[in-house]
Motif scaffolding. Structure first.
Motif, short mmCIF file in Angstrom:
data_model
loop_
_atom_site.label_atom_id
_atom_site.label_comp_id
_atom_site.label_asym_id
_atom_site.label_seq_id
_atom_site.Cartn_x
_atom_site.Cartn_y
_atom_site.Cartn_z
N ARG A 206 39.97 -16.06 60.12
CA ARG A 206 39.52 -16.51 58.91
C ARG A 206 38.73 -15.08 58.43
NH1 ARG A 206 36.36 -19.92 58.17
NH2 ARG A 206 36.64 -21.14 59.70
N ALA A 207 37.41 -14.49 59.90
CA ALA A 207 36.56 -13.86 59.76
C ALA A 207 37.31 -12.91 59.49
CB ALA A 207 35.93 -14.00 60.95
N CYS A 208 38.20 -12.17 60.21
CA CYS A 208 39.04 -10.82 60.20
C CYS A 208 39.84 -11.06 59.29
CB CYS A 208 40.30 -10.43 61.78
SG CYS A 208 38.88 -10.29 63.54
N THR A 209 40.18 -11.94 58.55
CA THR A 209 41.50 -11.26 57.58
C THR A 209 39.80 -11.21 55.62
OG1 THR A 209 42.42 -13.32 57.87
CG2 THR A 209 42.72 -12.50 55.45
N PRO A 210 40.71 -10.26 55.09
CA PRO A 210 41.92 -8.69 55.33
C PRO A 210 41.67 -7.99 56.15
CG PRO A 210 40.79 -8.56 53.43
CD PRO A 210 40.32 -9.13 54.02
N ALA A 211 40.23 -7.65 57.05
CA ALA A 211 39.89 -6.68 57.38
C ALA A 211 38.54 -6.86 58.24
CB ALA A 211 39.31 -5.70 56.43
N PRO A 212 39.47 -6.06 60.19
CA PRO A 212 40.58 -5.14 60.61
C PRO A 212 41.31 -5.90 60.44
CG PRO A 212 38.87 -5.83 62.11
CD PRO A 212 38.87 -6.63 60.94
N GLY A 213 42.08 -7.46 60.28
CA GLY A 213 43.66 -8.08 60.22
C GLY A 213 42.98 -8.73 62.07
N ALA A 214 42.75 -9.49 62.42
CA ALA A 214 43.50 -10.23 64.09
C ALA A 214 44.94 -10.31 64.00
CB ALA A 214 42.76 -11.98 64.01
N TRP A 215 44.99 -9.38 65.41
CA TRP A 215 46.25 -9.64 65.86
C TRP A 215 46.53 -10.16 67.42
CZ3 TRP A 215 46.64 -6.44 70.39
CH2 TRP A 215 45.35 -5.52 70.71
N CYS A 216 47.28 -9.96 68.02
CA CYS A 216 47.66 -10.68 69.82
C CYS A 216 49.42 -9.84 70.22
CB CYS A 216 47.62 -12.14 69.68
SG CYS A 216 49.04 -12.67 68.67
N GLU A 217 49.33 -9.70 71.24
CA GLU A 217 50.48 -9.06 71.73
C GLU A 217 51.73 -10.53 71.51
OE1 GLU A 217 49.54 -6.30 75.11
OE2 GLU A 217 49.25 -4.95 73.94
#
Length: 333
Positions: free
Chosen positions: A226-237
């Motif tokens: 939620r903190a990373c939305t919309p930027a920089p965007g949470a991600w994983c592989e």
């Protein structure tokens, strides 16, 4: 009527600009913002949201930087009484601060001295704060440490994204910002020094910071997303066929085993009262049903709600899982 210079750049500054422009107590003489910047695939020069709003309002725009030669002469020519600065993006030298008789005032999205710095809303959500707010303070040479002249607080639901919370504070903080600067002009403002001490700094969140560590507790991962939305965007592989065997490099593995980036746009801790929800999954282990997708964390599973796979559009997680044809060994890392 106070003659005002408004400095700002992104969308979050636009409600305040419009509020000052609409208030009869102010005459917005000019807007200071960044120069047009290349955006999109075509890298076309695009004005900042604040510049676009200023042009719609018929307000002159200055895109020179405060340290540029001649900037002080330009500022002197405006003959402003007071300046508002919100998410501008450039440091204001002392000579520029001193050139405005009543000073420069910032609308900052935290209750100072908590979360001074570039990403107060994001850091507040990530930390799990139950309340936050916005303060108006007089800008000095220090970092967000000037005396506060107005403050507001809001309760957090624990489900906001940083984008949603920023939008809320931008709208709700704008009337307070206008009234606070009007009180400075009227001589009724109360300047409250910030407490002394060491306080956690709200560092900007980088793309590397936004990588999800699925060994963490589900509540911490939820806050990160939620903190990373919309930027920089949470991600994983994503390993669609499972991770390579021990001792085998990704380059040596079958190309289908090579990881893809998966952005997690929305998620929540799994509802364990749902009879279809897994009660436990290993960190990174995936389970997809007809309507739900879950991934294991260091504690309870996390339900993925919306994702964006590498090279694909954003979509519901269940739709993505059906189209991705994940192998039983597929996992996130």
């Amino acid at each position: 009527m106070l003659k005002l210079l408004f400095a700002g750049t992104p969308d979050v500054a636009v409600p305040s600009l419009k509020a000052f422009a609409a208030d009869p107590r102010f005459d917005v003489k000019a807007v200071l913002t960044r120069p047009d910047a290349p955006t999109g695939r075509g890298r076309r020069l695009t004005p900042s949201p604040v510049k676009a709003a200023a042009l719609e309002l018929g307000i002159p725009v200055i895109d020179a930087k405060p340290r540029d030669p001649g900037f002080l002469d330009t500022l002197a020519g405006l003959d402003v009484d007071i300046a508002a600065v919100i998410a501008y993006g450039n440091i204001l030298p002392k000579a520029v601060l001193d050139a405005v008789p009543l000073g420069w005032y910032n609308l900052h999205f935290s209750n100072l001295p908590a979360w001074r710095g570039a990403a107060p809303v994001q850091r507040s959500i990530w930390a799990g704060d139950r309340t936050t707010g916005a303060d108006v303070f007089k800008v000095g040479e220090g970092l967000d440490d000037g005396p506060v002249i107005a403050t507001m607080s809001v309760d957090l639901t624990g489900r906001e994204t940083s984008g949603e919370l920023l939008d809320r504070l931008a709208v709700e903080g704008a009337p307070m910002y206008v009234d606070a600067l009007a009180s400075v002009g009227e001589g009724t403002a109360v300047f409250t020094p910030q407490p002394e001490g060491e306080f956690e700094y709200a560092h900007k969140i980088t793309v590397d910071d936004a990588r999800i560590d699925l060994t963490q507790p589900v509540e911490a991962i939820d806050r990160q997303i939620r903190a990373c939305t919309p930027a920089p965007g949470a991600w994983c592989e994503l390993y669609p066929e499972g991770k390579p065997a021990a001792g085998e490099t990704v380059a040596e593995a079958d190309e289908h085993a090579r990881p893809l980036t998966l952005h997690v746009l929305a998620a929540r801790p799994a509802d364990l009262t749902n009879p279809n929800a897994p009660q436990a999954l290993a960190p990174g282990e995936l389970k997809a049903g007809k309507r739900n997708v879950w991934v294991g964390t260091g504690t309870d599973p996390l339900e993925l709600l919306q994702v964006k796979a590498q090279g694909k559009k954003a979509m519901r997680a269940a739709d993505w899982a059906r189209g991705a044809r994940l192998a039983p060994a597929a996992r996130l890392d």
